[in-house]
Design an enzyme around this catalytic site. Structure first.
Site, PDB file in Angstrom:
ATOM      1  N   LYS A   1       0.931  -1.069   0.142  1.00  0.00           N
ATOM      2  CA  LYS A   1       0.104   0.014  -0.039  1.00  0.00           C
ATOM      3  C   LYS A   1       0.850   1.182   0.063  1.00  0.00           C
ATOM      4  CE  LYS A   1      -4.164  -2.022   1.489  1.00  0.00           C
ATOM      5  NZ  LYS A   1      -3.677  -3.565   1.438  1.00  0.00           N
TER       6      LYS A   1
HETATM    7  C1  LIG Z   1      -4.316  -4.551   0.493  1.00  0.00           C
HETATM    8  C2  LIG Z   1      -3.407  -5.789   0.482  1.00  0.00           C
HETATM    9  C3  LIG Z   1      -3.661  -6.720  -0.350  1.00  0.00           C
HETATM   10  C4  LIG Z   1      -4.960  -6.498  -1.415  1.00  0.00           C
HETATM   11  O1  LIG Z   1      -4.917  -5.618  -2.325  1.00  0.00           O
HETATM   12  P1  LIG Z   1      -6.151  -5.296  -3.293  1.00  0.00           P
HETATM   13  O2  LIG Z   1      -6.255  -3.814  -3.267  1.00  0.00           O
HETATM   14  O3  LIG Z   1      -7.331  -5.739  -2.690  1.00  0.00           O
HETATM   15  O4  LIG Z   1      -5.876  -6.101  -4.464  1.00  0.00           O
HETATM   16  C5  LIG Z   1      -2.735  -7.879  -0.875  1.00  0.00           C
HETATM   17  N1  LIG Z   1      -1.578  -8.035   0.123  1.00  0.00           N
HETATM   18  C6  LIG Z   1      -1.363  -7.126   1.007  1.00  0.00           C
HETATM   19  C7  LIG Z   1      -0.529  -7.458   1.741  1.00  0.00           C
HETATM   20  C8  LIG Z   1      -2.176  -6.128   1.234  1.00  0.00           C
HETATM   21  O5  LIG Z   1      -2.025  -5.269   2.173  1.00  0.00           O
END
Ligand SMILES: *Cc1c(COP(=O)(O)O)cnc(C)c1O
Length: 493
Positions: A113
């Site tokens: 993120k």
């Molecule tokens: C948020 C997150 C995801 C999923 O991301 P999407 O936006 O739902 O595709 C996958 N792995 C981690 C470690 C995350 O923090």
């Protein structure tokens, strides 16, 4: 470039700055650009020679046309600096013949993120100026752990913005609690609540919808804003790393210009994989988009049957950031493929009955790009162990869901096209489960798991997770759910 809602046929009329400030379209839909720009072979040749921040600025300038290239370059250079992403953002790491890991977790919170949340707050800060906003944006976040920390790091000390994060006191891991309670920055606040994540979420939603509170805020020079994953400002930066990965494949000689590769993305909200789809539409030769889910495999079922049905048990898994039954960003794909009218009908059905079915021709069209696979808990653990023992590659629980899907696809099809797996978190972010996956026994405590993992695998703990226990704790407050508005008022003083 102007933007429109996924649910409306009206001509596009919102600028990128407006879209980033608003987050969601007034009709409840999500914003989409009116057209998807294409990348000329000449631009790709240039990008191959550029460092990551320049790649980001050049690609984003095709979408955010009301931002100057210089503004985007300044923001991308600050977001993806050597200090924040030591060694560079989004490196492509070979795992074994034909299989590559796109590591998106070298940023300040050790999860993907950061790739969006390091940049988006800077874009929002500029959007406030571009739209003539004189009030300060107040970002409220309810978090189950990861998003809160990434948002705090992204928004800290950004001009024109304050951020307050609420988390369930007993609902986050010890590492996550330490990460948030030691957060630095002059414009940040962190508050634990006596309740679960849903209580925190409902509390934040109630404040967003409270007209009296909004008025009070305006009087004091503030307005509410959200750091939501449906904001275009979070999605656009994610397109960049798929283009960047193609440049890296060319440089490694794995692909020649125009030769296809597949992309696998462990996803819950469908945001990260949708960004890869946009890169494909821009002309990057992505063959298959392999959508990887955990036990909450609602997307696997949808891609295989055309039925999206959230009336099903909810599983708590060791890949908690993908424990999601409403994949909000899927709406963007539906709008591009089925059009806004049908999309509105699907979304209404999802709200009313929790289920919708797309027509067979729509399902087929989605199926030309997307395939769905999932991994249960035992398979996820087995994949972590097998990749480490077979290829000496250590991955986290979320990325393991992605690797499992990629390997299943290869086994099923015998297809030797190179595959890139989006790796979304450092293995150390989920050290307890990773350690347990290949030793079979749980470490005695969570912080100890980091050291145990480092000792066993001879890999290094990433900088954001080092020395957590020694940092100064700044935020210790625990409040009742009812006291959340009061906490906001205190924070603004
Ligand atoms: C948020 C997150 C995801 C999923 O991301 P999407 O936006 O739902 O595709 C996958 N792995 C981690 C470690 C995350 O923090």
């Amino acid at each position: 470039m102007l933007y429109k809602s996924t649910r409306s046929d009206a001509p596009a009329r919102y600028t990128a700055a407006e879209v980033i400030k608003m987050g969601q379209a007034p009709d409840g839909g999500l914003f989409l650009p009116e057209t998807i720009p294409t990348l000329s072979p000449k631009l790709v040749e240039q990008l191959r020679r550029d460092p990551y921040p320049v790649r980001a600025a050049k690609i984003l300038s095709l979408f955010l046309t009301d931002y100057t290239y210089e503004e985007l370059l300044e923001d991308a250079s600050a977001a993806y600096s050597e200090a924040s992403f030591p060694g560079g953002a989004a490196p492509l790491v070979p795992v074994k013949e034909g299989l590559y890991s796109l590591e998106l977790w070298h940023g300040p919170t050790a999860a993907f993120k950061d790739m969006a949340l390091q940049l988006m707050p800077r874009l929002l800060s500029r959007a406030l100026k571009k739209t003539g906003e004189s009030n300060t944006a107040l970002i409220l976040v309810a978090t189950s752990g990861d998003t809160g920390k990434a948002a705090l790091e992204g928004y800290r000390d950004v001009e024109g913005i304050k951020i307050l994060v609420f988390y369930p006191s007993d609902g986050v891991s010890r590492v996550q609690k330490l990460q948030m309670s030691t957060q630095e920055g002059s414009n940040v606040g962190v508050c634990a609540i006596r309740g679960n994540f849903d209580d925190a979420q409902s509390g934040v939603k109630a404040m967003f919808g409270d007209a009296a509170m909004k008025e009070e805020l305006t009087k004091r020079g503030f307005f509410f804003s959200s750091a939501n994953s449906i904001n275009w400002g979070r999605l656009a930066p994610q397109i960049v790393y798929y283009v960047s990965a193609y440049c890296d494949l060319l440089d490694r000689g794995v692909c020649k210009p125009g030769e296809p590769f597949h992309v696998t993305v462990p996803t819950g909200n469908f945001g990260n994989i949708f960004a890869a789809y946009i890169a494909k539409q821009m002309g990057i030769p992505i063959g298959r988009l392999i959508c990887a889910s955990n036990q909450n495999n609602i997307l696997t079922d949808f891609l295989r049957t055309g039925v999206y049905d959230r009336n099903r048990p909810f599983h708590l898994t060791m890949s908690p950031s993908m424990d999601i039954l409403i994949s909000s960003n899927l709406e963007r794909l539906l709008s591009l493929i089925a059009g806004p009218e049908k999309t509105s009908v699907y979304m209404q059905a999802l709200r009313d009955k929790g289920v919708y079915t797309v027509e067979p021709e729509i399902r087929d069209q989605i199926g030309r790009s997307f395939l769905g696979y999932y991994a249960d808990e035992a398979t996820t653990a087995r994949t972590i162990k097998a990749l480490y023992e077979g290829a000496h590659y250590l991955c986290d629980t979320h990325s393991a869901v992605g690797f499992s899907a990629a390997l299943d696809y290869q086994k099923e099809t015998g297809d030797h096209t190179p595959i890139i797996v989006a790796s979304t978190a450092s293995p150390y972010k989920f050290a307890t489960d990773v350690y347990t996956s290949f030793t079979g026994t749980a470490p005695s405590d969570e912080l100890g798991a980091l050291d145990a993992l480092a000792a066993r695998t001879e890999t290094a703990i990433p900088y954001p997770l080092q020395g957590l226990a020694d940092r100064t704790i700044r935020f210790t407050e625990i409040i009742e759910v009812d006291a959340m508005p009061e906490a906001v008022r205190r924070f603004l003083q």
